[in-house]
Design a protein around this motif. Structure first.
Motif, PDB file in Angstrom:
ATOM      1  N   ILE A  37     -99.632 -36.261 -79.701  1.00 18.60           N
ATOM      2  CA  ILE A  37     -99.946 -36.579 -78.625  1.00 18.60           C
ATOM      3  C   ILE A  37     -98.587 -36.970 -77.453  1.00 18.60           C
ATOM      4  N   ALA A  38     -97.352 -37.217 -78.065  1.00 20.50           N
ATOM      5  CA  ALA A  38     -96.328 -36.504 -77.269  1.00 20.50           C
ATOM      6  C   ALA A  38     -96.070 -35.440 -76.671  1.00 20.50           C
ATOM      7  N   ALA A  39     -96.483 -34.299 -77.659  1.00 22.59           N
ATOM      8  CA  ALA A  39     -96.527 -32.888 -76.993  1.00 22.59           C
ATOM      9  C   ALA A  39     -97.717 -32.822 -76.091  1.00 22.59           C
ATOM     10  N   ALA A  40     -98.720 -33.328 -76.202  1.00 22.41           N
ATOM     11  CA  ALA A  40     -99.713 -33.405 -75.135  1.00 22.41           C
ATOM     12  C   ALA A  40     -99.329 -33.961 -73.765  1.00 22.41           C
ATOM     13  N   ILE A  41     -98.652 -34.988 -73.929  1.00 24.50           N
ATOM     14  CA  ILE A  41     -98.318 -35.923 -72.667  1.00 24.50           C
ATOM     15  C   ILE A  41     -97.047 -34.888 -72.304  1.00 24.50           C
ATOM     16  N   GLU A  42     -96.110 -34.251 -72.692  1.00 24.64           N
ATOM     17  CA  GLU A  42     -95.180 -33.286 -72.022  1.00 24.64           C
ATOM     18  C   GLU A  42     -96.006 -31.969 -71.689  1.00 24.64           C
ATOM     19  N   ALA A  43     -96.696 -31.624 -72.092  1.00 28.39           N
ATOM     20  CA  ALA A  43     -97.676 -30.468 -71.643  1.00 28.39           C
ATOM     21  C   ALA A  43     -98.238 -30.798 -70.162  1.00 28.39           C
ATOM     22  N   MET A  44     -98.824 -31.968 -70.063  1.00 26.34           N
ATOM     23  CA  MET A  44     -99.393 -32.378 -68.922  1.00 26.34           C
ATOM     24  C   MET A  44     -98.303 -32.849 -67.650  1.00 26.34           C
ATOM     25  N   LYS A  45     -97.268 -33.279 -68.300  1.00 28.62           N
ATOM     26  CA  LYS A  45     -96.196 -33.384 -67.234  1.00 28.62           C
ATOM     27  C   LYS A  45     -95.697 -31.984 -66.544  1.00 28.62           C
ATOM     28  N   ALA A  46     -95.557 -31.137 -67.453  1.00 28.56           N
ATOM     29  CA  ALA A  46     -94.970 -30.032 -67.072  1.00 28.56           C
ATOM     30  C   ALA A  46     -96.079 -29.320 -66.339  1.00 28.56           C
ATOM     31  N   THR A  47     -97.106 -29.578 -66.169  1.00 26.02           N
ATOM     32  CA  THR A  47     -98.028 -28.794 -65.658  1.00 26.02           C
ATOM     33  C   THR A  47     -98.238 -29.112 -64.048  1.00 26.02           C
ATOM     34  N   ASP A  48     -98.240 -27.990 -63.297  1.00 28.01           N
ATOM     35  CA  ASP A  48     -98.145 -28.346 -61.673  1.00 28.01           C
ATOM     36  C   ASP A  48     -99.472 -28.346 -61.132  1.00 28.01           C
ATOM     37  N   TRP A  49     -99.969 -29.435 -61.432  1.00 31.82           N
ATOM     38  CA  TRP A  49    -101.537 -29.947 -61.249  1.00 31.82           C
ATOM     39  C   TRP A  49    -101.628 -29.673 -59.645  1.00 31.82           C
ATOM     40  N   PRO A  50    -102.905 -29.314 -59.049  1.00 29.87           N
ATOM     41  CA  PRO A  50    -103.264 -29.080 -57.855  1.00 29.87           C
ATOM     42  C   PRO A  50    -103.467 -30.459 -57.156  1.00 29.87           C
ATOM     43  N   THR A  51    -103.108 -30.581 -55.764  1.00 28.88           N
ATOM     44  CA  THR A  51    -103.273 -31.987 -55.083  1.00 28.88           C
ATOM     45  C   THR A  51    -104.427 -31.642 -54.204  1.00 28.88           C
ATOM     46  N   ASN A  52    -104.860 -33.080 -53.703  1.00 32.00           N
ATOM     47  CA  ASN A  52    -105.931 -33.071 -52.661  1.00 32.00           C
ATOM     48  C   ASN A  52    -105.684 -32.064 -51.673  1.00 32.00           C
ATOM     49  N   ALA A  53    -104.440 -31.867 -51.146  1.00 28.89           N
ATOM     50  CA  ALA A  53    -104.335 -30.842 -50.120  1.00 28.89           C
ATOM     51  C   ALA A  53    -104.433 -29.708 -50.310  1.00 28.89           C
ATOM     52  N   ASP A  54    -104.046 -29.183 -51.841  1.00 32.44           N
ATOM     53  CA  ASP A  54    -104.463 -27.774 -52.197  1.00 32.44           C
ATOM     54  C   ASP A  54    -105.768 -27.471 -52.025  1.00 32.44           C
ATOM     55  N   TYR A  55    -106.672 -28.793 -52.557  1.00 31.17           N
ATOM     56  CA  TYR A  55    -108.045 -28.269 -52.548  1.00 31.17           C
ATOM     57  C   TYR A  55    -108.682 -28.013 -50.887  1.00 31.17           C
ATOM     58  N   ASP A  56    -108.129 -28.982 -50.275  1.00 30.12           N
ATOM     59  CA  ASP A  56    -108.611 -28.984 -48.966  1.00 30.12           C
ATOM     60  C   ASP A  56    -108.201 -27.509 -48.385  1.00 30.12           C
ATOM     61  N   ALA A  57    -107.010 -26.948 -48.764  1.00 27.94           N
ATOM     62  CA  ALA A  57    -106.729 -25.678 -48.240  1.00 27.94           C
ATOM     63  C   ALA A  57    -107.464 -24.719 -48.458  1.00 27.94           C
ATOM     64  N   ALA A  58    -107.923 -24.940 -50.040  1.00 28.68           N
ATOM     65  CA  ALA A  58    -108.561 -23.598 -50.564  1.00 28.68           C
ATOM     66  C   ALA A  58    -109.980 -23.655 -49.933  1.00 28.68           C
ATOM     67  N   GLU A  59    -110.435 -24.801 -49.363  1.00 26.28           N
ATOM     68  CA  GLU A  59    -111.626 -24.747 -48.817  1.00 26.28           C
ATOM     69  C   GLU A  59    -111.871 -24.304 -47.494  1.00 26.28           C
ATOM     70  N   GLN A  60    -110.821 -23.978 -46.905  1.00 27.42           N
ATOM     71  CA  GLN A  60    -110.678 -23.246 -45.470  1.00 27.42           C
ATOM     72  C   GLN A  60    -110.475 -22.001 -45.336  1.00 27.42           C
TER      73      GLN A  60
END
Length: 60
Positions: A37-60
């Motif tokens: 679980i600790a390894a999974a948490i670290e992997a999630m923290k290290a991931t560059d997750w898209p933001t709402n702004a990223d999704y908005d920009a992709a729709e345009q």
């Protein structure tokens, strides 16, 4: 990764009184689950997750 942690947490053998049959095995499984679980948490923290702004920009 997470599946084996889940398996370790849900697999426990108890005797007819509801007491863990072998606490050393349960302890080992809990430690393994904690580490996974600790390894999974670290992997999630290290991931560059898209933001709402990223999704908005992709729709345009």
């Amino acid at each position: 990764m997470f599946d084996s942690a889940f398996d370790a947490l849900r697999s426990a053998q108890v005797n007819r009184f509801g007491v863990y049959a072998d606490t050393s095995i349960r302890y080992r499984d809990l430690i393994a689950a904690r580490d996974e679980i600790a390894a999974a948490i670290e992997a999630m923290k290290a991931t560059d997750w898209p933001t709402n702004a990223d999704y908005d920009a992709a729709e345009q």
